[in-house]
Design an enzyme around this catalytic site. Structure first.
Site, PDB file in Angstrom:
ATOM      1  N   LYS A   1      -1.432  14.907 -10.767  1.00 46.31           N
ATOM      2  CA  LYS A   1      -0.560  14.467 -11.867  1.00 46.31           C
ATOM      3  C   LYS A   1       0.387  15.602 -12.279  1.00 46.31           C
ATOM      4  O   LYS A   1       1.518  15.335 -12.716  1.00 46.31           O
ATOM      5  CB  LYS A   1      -1.399  13.970 -13.049  1.00 46.31           C
TER       6      LYS A   1
ATOM      7  N   THR B   1     -10.533   1.194 -17.931  1.00 49.18           N
ATOM      8  CA  THR B   1     -10.203   0.474 -16.694  1.00 49.18           C
ATOM      9  C   THR B   1     -11.240   0.832 -15.634  1.00 49.18           C
ATOM     10  O   THR B   1     -12.099   1.694 -15.858  1.00 49.18           O
ATOM     11  CB  THR B   1      -8.805   0.877 -16.148  1.00 49.18           C
TER      12      THR B   1
ATOM     13  N   TYR C   1      -7.447  15.133  -9.034  1.00 50.66           N
ATOM     14  CA  TYR C   1      -6.682  14.203  -9.878  1.00 50.66           C
ATOM     15  C   TYR C   1      -5.746  14.948 -10.844  1.00 50.66           C
ATOM     16  O   TYR C   1      -4.539  14.662 -10.869  1.00 50.66           O
ATOM     17  CB  TYR C   1      -7.653  13.286 -10.631  1.00 50.66           C
TER      18      TYR C   1
ATOM     19  N   ASP D   1       0.884  -1.166   0.000  1.00 48.41           N
ATOM     20  CA  ASP D   1       0.000   0.000   0.000  1.00 48.41           C
ATOM     21  C   ASP D   1       0.918   1.212   0.000  1.00 48.41           C
ATOM     22  O   ASP D   1       1.646   1.439   0.975  1.00 48.41           O
ATOM     23  CB  ASP D   1      -0.895  -0.017   1.246  1.00 48.41           C
TER      24      ASP D   1
ATOM     25  N   ASN E   1       2.820   3.049 -10.598  1.00 49.58           N
ATOM     26  CA  ASN E   1       1.585   3.001 -11.383  1.00 49.58           C
ATOM     27  C   ASN E   1       0.324   3.222 -10.537  1.00 49.58           C
ATOM     28  O   ASN E   1      -0.689   3.702 -11.048  1.00 49.58           O
ATOM     29  CB  ASN E   1       1.520   1.632 -12.089  1.00 49.58           C
TER      30      ASN E   1
HETATM   31  P1  NAP Z   1      -7.277   0.973 -11.935  1.00 53.00           P
HETATM   32  O1  NAP Z   1      -7.707  -0.114 -12.856  1.00 53.00           O
HETATM   33  O2  NAP Z   1      -8.254   1.601 -11.010  1.00 53.00           O
HETATM   34  O3  NAP Z   1      -6.004   0.441 -11.124  1.00 53.00           O
HETATM   35  C1  NAP Z   1      -5.413   1.224 -10.127  1.00 53.00           C
HETATM   36  C2  NAP Z   1      -4.480   0.338  -9.329  1.00 53.00           C
HETATM   37  O4  NAP Z   1      -3.877   1.144  -8.301  1.00 53.00           O
HETATM   38  C3  NAP Z   1      -5.190  -0.826  -8.631  1.00 53.00           C
HETATM   39  O5  NAP Z   1      -4.352  -1.944  -8.635  1.00 53.00           O
HETATM   40  C4  NAP Z   1      -5.373  -0.287  -7.224  1.00 53.00           C
HETATM   41  O6  NAP Z   1      -5.518  -1.299  -6.250  1.00 53.00           O
HETATM   42  C5  NAP Z   1      -4.054   0.437  -7.071  1.00 53.00           C
HETATM   43  N1  NAP Z   1      -4.007   1.333  -5.919  1.00 53.00           N
HETATM   44  C6  NAP Z   1      -4.837   2.349  -5.604  1.00 53.00           C
HETATM   45  N2  NAP Z   1      -4.468   2.896  -4.432  1.00 53.00           N
HETATM   46  C7  NAP Z   1      -3.384   2.203  -4.003  1.00 53.00           C
HETATM   47  C8  NAP Z   1      -2.546   2.273  -2.858  1.00 53.00           C
HETATM   48  N3  NAP Z   1      -2.763   3.166  -1.873  1.00 53.00           N
HETATM   49  N4  NAP Z   1      -1.496   1.415  -2.760  1.00 53.00           N
HETATM   50  C9  NAP Z   1      -1.278   0.493  -3.722  1.00 53.00           C
HETATM   51  N5  NAP Z   1      -2.047   0.347  -4.805  1.00 53.00           N
HETATM   52  C10 NAP Z   1      -3.088   1.206  -4.939  1.00 53.00           C
HETATM   53  O7  NAP Z   1      -6.690   2.208 -12.765  1.00 53.00           O
HETATM   54  P2  NAP Z   1      -5.739   2.309 -14.054  1.00 53.00           P
HETATM   55  O8  NAP Z   1      -6.496   3.061 -15.076  1.00 53.00           O
HETATM   56  O9  NAP Z   1      -5.129   1.017 -14.386  1.00 53.00           O
HETATM   57  O10 NAP Z   1      -4.636   3.316 -13.470  1.00 53.00           O
HETATM   58  C11 NAP Z   1      -3.263   3.014 -13.364  1.00 53.00           C
HETATM   59  C12 NAP Z   1      -2.497   4.324 -13.445  1.00 53.00           C
HETATM   60  O11 NAP Z   1      -2.706   4.913 -14.725  1.00 53.00           O
HETATM   61  C13 NAP Z   1      -2.952   5.377 -12.432  1.00 53.00           C
HETATM   62  O12 NAP Z   1      -1.833   6.058 -11.920  1.00 53.00           O
HETATM   63  C14 NAP Z   1      -3.809   6.312 -13.253  1.00 53.00           C
HETATM   64  O13 NAP Z   1      -3.855   7.609 -12.714  1.00 53.00           O
HETATM   65  C15 NAP Z   1      -3.063   6.270 -14.557  1.00 53.00           C
HETATM   66  N6  NAP Z   1      -3.823   6.717 -15.734  1.00 53.00           N
HETATM   67  C16 NAP Z   1      -4.919   6.028 -16.133  1.00 53.00           C
HETATM   68  C17 NAP Z   1      -5.592   6.464 -17.263  1.00 53.00           C
HETATM   69  C18 NAP Z   1      -6.808   5.746 -17.771  1.00 53.00           C
HETATM   70  O14 NAP Z   1      -7.435   6.245 -18.716  1.00 53.00           O
HETATM   71  N7  NAP Z   1      -7.188   4.596 -17.227  1.00 53.00           N
HETATM   72  C19 NAP Z   1      -5.160   7.581 -17.968  1.00 53.00           C
HETATM   73  C20 NAP Z   1      -4.035   8.256 -17.523  1.00 53.00           C
HETATM   74  C21 NAP Z   1      -3.367   7.805 -16.415  1.00 53.00           C
HETATM   75  P3  NAP Z   1      -6.987  -1.853  -5.777  1.00 53.00           P
HETATM   76  O15 NAP Z   1      -7.395  -2.884  -6.797  1.00 53.00           O
HETATM   77  O16 NAP Z   1      -6.694  -2.426  -4.441  1.00 53.00           O
HETATM   78  O17 NAP Z   1      -7.908  -0.676  -5.745  1.00 53.00           O
END
Ligand code: NAP
Length: 249
Positions: free
Chosen positions: A169, A200, A165, A60, A87
């Site tokens: 970033k 996601t 958010y 975490d 990530n």
């Molecule tokens: P996601 O499917 O919601 O996955 C987020 C991951 O982060 C999950 O494994 C979650 O764990 C974990 N997490 C959250 N809080 C945490 C903590 N305190 N300690 C450890 N792990 C934690 O989202 P995603 O879209 O794959 O996002 C991954 C990254 O990409 C993020 O940094 C996000 O800001 C970035 N991003 C995403 C997009 C997009 O369009 N999806 C665009 C730009 C940037 P749990 O399963 O336990 O919640």
């Protein structure tokens, strides 16, 4: 030959899981950071079934003890770290996501994970990254963290007004640039990744790219050649009509 070790935070699902899968396919030993042990083990099983040398590690990023425990595990079992992909990330907003409706508790919650968590994890693992021949640090950011993109009246994101958010970033982009500056005389490269809008759980699967496509950006930055740049925001360029490249801060 020494094994290449990668740690991906928030790797139990979404872009993090896809990143772990792709790094594993390149022959790296992938440590799958997950704050929930059962979800981490499920991801480990899935990755192993696909042929990756994956191992789930409880992490975490907002919990100092958890961060210290991962650093101890990597030190004890591997002695170094080649790739760190910061990530893990969350998105939150109050009301209609207007600045005037934003609460400090939401702002703090988002910064704890998206900014403070990255600094905590990076500082805990930096001594081990320094021991690798050419470590790579990837901070998963977003184009919504680019002030230039978000304030362009002609841009696709101009209508967005949320503070927590996007500004987390923006802070992460500065964090990236400052680590790159501190480490510029070393072989370590530090870059911020823009995966693009990927379907996601973070956005209720509304993104038009896949998590695998988003992960390509992190993997590219995690495997940069020695003469590649450090200290950039690089990835999907929506306003430039797609494709990959450097984004403005
Ligand atoms: P996601 O499917 O919601 O996955 C987020 C991951 O982060 C999950 O494994 C979650 O764990 C974990 N997490 C959250 N809080 C945490 C903590 N305190 N300690 C450890 N792990 C934690 O989202 P995603 O879209 O794959 O996002 C991954 C990254 O990409 C993020 O940094 C996000 O800001 C970035 N991003 C995403 C997009 C997009 O369009 N999806 C665009 C730009 C940037 P749990 O399963 O336990 O919640």
């Amino acid at each position: 030959m020494t094994t290449t070790i990668a740690l991906v935070t928030g790797a139990n699902k979404g872009i993090g899981l896809a990143t772990a899968r792709q790094l594993g396919a390149r022959g790296m030993t992938v440590l799958v950071g997950a704050r929930d042990a059962a979800r981490g083990q499920q991801a480990e099983r899935e990755l192993r079934a696909g042929g990756a040398d994956a191992r789930s590690v409880p992490l975490d990023v907002t919990d100092e003890k958890s961060v210290a425990a991962v650093a101890e595990l990597v030190e004890r079992e591997y002695g170094h770290l080649d790739v760190l992909v910061n990530n893990a990330g969350i998105i939150r907003a109050d009301g209609s996501a207007l600045p005037s409706e934003t609460t400090l508790s939401t702002l703090r919650e988002v910064y704890e994970t998206n900014v403070f968590g990255v600094v905590a994890v990076t500082n805990a693992l930096l001594p081990l990254l320094r021991r690798a021949p050419a470590a790579r640090i990837v901070n998963v950011s977003s184009e919504v963290g680019s002030i230039a993109v978000m304030t362009d009246p002609e841009g696709a994101l101009f209508a967005l007004t949320s503070i927590p958010y996007p500004s987390s970033k923006t802070a992460l982009n500065m964090v990236t640039a400052m680590y790159a500056k501190e480490l510029r005389e070393t072989s370590i490269k530090v870059n911020a990744a823009n995966p693009g809008y990927c379907a996601t759980d973070l956005n209720h699967h509304s993104g038009f790219r896949t998590a695998e496509e988003g992960a390509e950006v992190s993997v590219h930055l995690a495997t940069l050649a020695p003469d590649a740049p450090s200290g950039l925001l690089w990835g999907y360029q929506m306003d430039a009509g797609g494709g990959y490249g450097v984004l403005p801060w």
